[in-house]
Design a protein around this motif. Structure first.
Motif, PDB file in Angstrom:
ATOM      1  N   ASP A 307       3.925   1.925  -3.023  1.00  0.00           N
ATOM      2  CA  ASP A 307       3.957   0.472  -3.188  1.00  0.00           C
ATOM      3  C   ASP A 307       5.301   0.014  -3.741  1.00  0.00           C
ATOM      4  OD1 ASP A 307       3.254  -2.164  -3.392  1.00  0.00           O
ATOM      5  OD2 ASP A 307       1.813  -1.898  -5.026  1.00  0.00           O
ATOM      6  N   GLN A 338       0.027   1.116  -8.574  1.00  0.00           N
ATOM      7  CA  GLN A 338       0.680   1.123  -7.266  1.00  0.00           C
ATOM      8  C   GLN A 338      -0.063   2.070  -6.324  1.00  0.00           C
ATOM      9  OE1 GLN A 338       4.755   2.196  -8.392  1.00  0.00           O
ATOM     10  NE2 GLN A 338       5.394   0.079  -8.045  1.00  0.00           N
ATOM     11  N   TRP A 339      -0.118   1.655  -5.026  1.00  0.00           N
ATOM     12  CA  TRP A 339      -0.772   2.501  -4.033  1.00  0.00           C
ATOM     13  C   TRP A 339       0.225   3.437  -3.371  1.00  0.00           C
ATOM     14  CZ3 TRP A 339       2.002   1.185   0.164  1.00  0.00           C
ATOM     15  CH2 TRP A 339       2.338  -0.155   0.376  1.00  0.00           C
ATOM     16  N   THR A 365      -3.988  -5.520  -1.390  1.00  0.00           N
ATOM     17  CA  THR A 365      -2.727  -5.834  -0.707  1.00  0.00           C
ATOM     18  C   THR A 365      -2.988  -6.444   0.663  1.00  0.00           C
ATOM     19  OG1 THR A 365      -1.567  -4.048  -1.853  1.00  0.00           O
ATOM     20  CG2 THR A 365      -0.586  -4.845   0.189  1.00  0.00           C
TER      21      THR A 365
END
Length: 473
Positions: A307, A338-339, A365
């Motif tokens: 991300d 965060q991905w 997202t």
């Protein structure tokens, strides 16, 4: 040339004449019964354009002064076309189109047949095979370059074809799991044969991705130069790519092309890569996606972004999973908020399952800004989450959190993945029927969005129990 490529035609046709402006100019004669000659204009115009593109891309000129395209009404095979050296024969129902006017669905299908027939001049004609069990290689190369040519002449169409090949192959694999399609090709049914070529096309794209364009085309061009008018084998082809890889870099790699690809071509099925978060560390594990009791392991090229990073232009892997290890911890640190997204542009022939937290981040997202994720990865996410739900590997609430963005989606590929994922296997619907439904909806245009809204509303929003793994009523 191979004797089975020799063909004669005795006819009373009328022809149109065009020419490809390639390094080695090739004349085209497009011939049909006189009553149909006006409608051969599309094939007469597009075939030289396809040849010019492929000639420039492959940089191996065909040893031909002319190519004949024949359009006939009565065709003896289900394929509706034949591809001999310097001669392509089409069924009139599949190819007759006027060159003027917009690009319709029927014209797009005709262009795909033209691209396929022209690509066969290199793969299958100029480059032969040692035995029929290797036919998947030339068919895979042909279909892969057909896809590139389609994208060149009709931007965006190649992207659809790549995804369609991958998704269709996935569906057929799930139906014939347990049979080694490469080893048992001579005994395969027509449906498995079709699937085999689609899988081969997807695997060629994956090889192109992990080698990079420069290395892939260096190896392919040299292979064509060295084996023109001769038979080839997959091992010889992998060897050509391996030598190109060694020319590219003096650094010693811990893999070679043949070893990597043997894990994909000598067994059925495909892998599932599972992502597990351990604090800020990411651990990846692999297993058989269709049969969790099997211990198959693959060489898996891992492409991913975290991300906040920008989608890269190339698809070279940042890491590998190997047959010698079922799990690996990535070097990168991924903060909790965060991905991480694997398999960029869905180039790898595998599915991905994330931990619950990462699925929620990806779902958020997609709701906030779905265009920040590449369209092919959105399609992959939709396809994977539906597969995982059916396999009872994720809950319905997780699938819902990811799929709910789809009502705002405006690109064909993710919508196709949703329709195929929902309809395949439901009410006994076959893979072919599921794809036909998706194609029909794409043709229907404005009705597509309405059907998606209806499907989403019926199968997602109205689910009586979001934790249920059963299909809602």
């Amino acid at each position: 040339m191979a004797t089975h490529l020799l063909a004669f035609s005795v006819n009373n046709f009328t022809c149109r004449f065009t020419q490809a402006a390639s390094a080695n100019p090739v004349r085209f004669r497009t011939c049909s019964q006189s009553a149909n000659v006006r409608e051969t204009g599309f094939a007469a115009e597009k075939a030289p354009q396809v040849l010019e593109f492929l000639d420039n891309l492959l940089k191996v000129s065909l040893p031909l002064e002319k190519i004949d395209q024949l359009v006939v009404d009565d065709f003896p095979t289900e394929d509706h076309s034949t591809k001999d050296l310097g001669l392509v024969v089409y069924h009139s129902k599949q190819i007759l189109q006027r060159e003027d006017g917009p690009m319709t669905r029927s014209k797009s299908q005709a262009l795909q047949r033209i691209a396929h027939g022209t690509a066969h001049m290199w793969f299958g004609n100029l480059l032969g095979i040692d035995w029929w069990s290797d036919l998947w290689l030339t068919e895979g190369l042909t279909s892969y370059f057909e896809t590139l040519a389609m994208d060149h002449l009709q931007p965006g169409m190649g992207r659809r074809l790549k995804l369609r090949n991958r998704e269709t192959s996935f569906m057929y694999e799930s139906e014939v799991g347990g049979v080694s399609l490469v080893s048992f090709w001579p005994l395969a049914s027509p449906e498995v044969e079709k699937h085999l070529y689609q899988k081969a096309t997807a695997l060629i794209g994956m090889v192109n991705g992990f080698l990079g364009n420069a290395t892939f085309y260096d190896g392919l061009q040299r292979h064509l130069w060295q084996n023109s008018f001769a038979s080839s084998t997959p091992d010889l082809f992998w060897r050509s790519l391996q030598l190109a890889s060694e020319r590219e870099s003096v650094l010693i790699k811990n893999w070679d092309v043949r070893s990597v690809m043997d894990t994909w071509t000598r067994k059925s099925g495909y892998p599932l890569v599972t992502v597990v978060r351990n604090g800020n560390n990411v651990i990846l594990m692999q297993g058989n996606a269709l049969n969790r009791s099997r211990t198959d392991l693959w060489w898996i090229p891992l492409t991913y972004i975290i991300d906040g990073e920008t989608f890269p232009e190339d698809l070279k892997p940042r890491a590998w999973l190997t047959p010698h290890q079922s799990r690996q911890q990535l070097d990168e640190i991924v903060p909790h908020n965060q991905w991480i997204l694997l398999n960029l542009r869905a180039v790898g022939y595998y599915r991905v399952n994330y931990d619950e937290h990462t699925w929620q981040l990806l779902g958020a997202t997609l709701i906030d800004d779905f265009r920040s994720i590449h369209v092919l990865n959105r399609a992959q996410i939709v396809s994977d989450i539906l597969f995982l739900w059916k396999q009872e590997l994720v809950s319905w609430s997780t699938a819902f959190s990811v799929l709910r963005y789809i009502i705002d989606e405006d690109e064909y590929e993710p919508l196709m993945a949703l329709v195929v994922g929902v309809t395949n296997g439901l009410w006994g619907i076959s893979p072919d029927s599921a794809l036909s439904i998706a194609k029909w909806l794409g043709i229907a245009g404005r009705w597509y969005a309405e059907f998606i809204s209806y499907t989403f509303d019926k199968f997602v929003v109205r689910s009586p129990n979001q934790n249920s793994l059963d299909y809602p009523d």
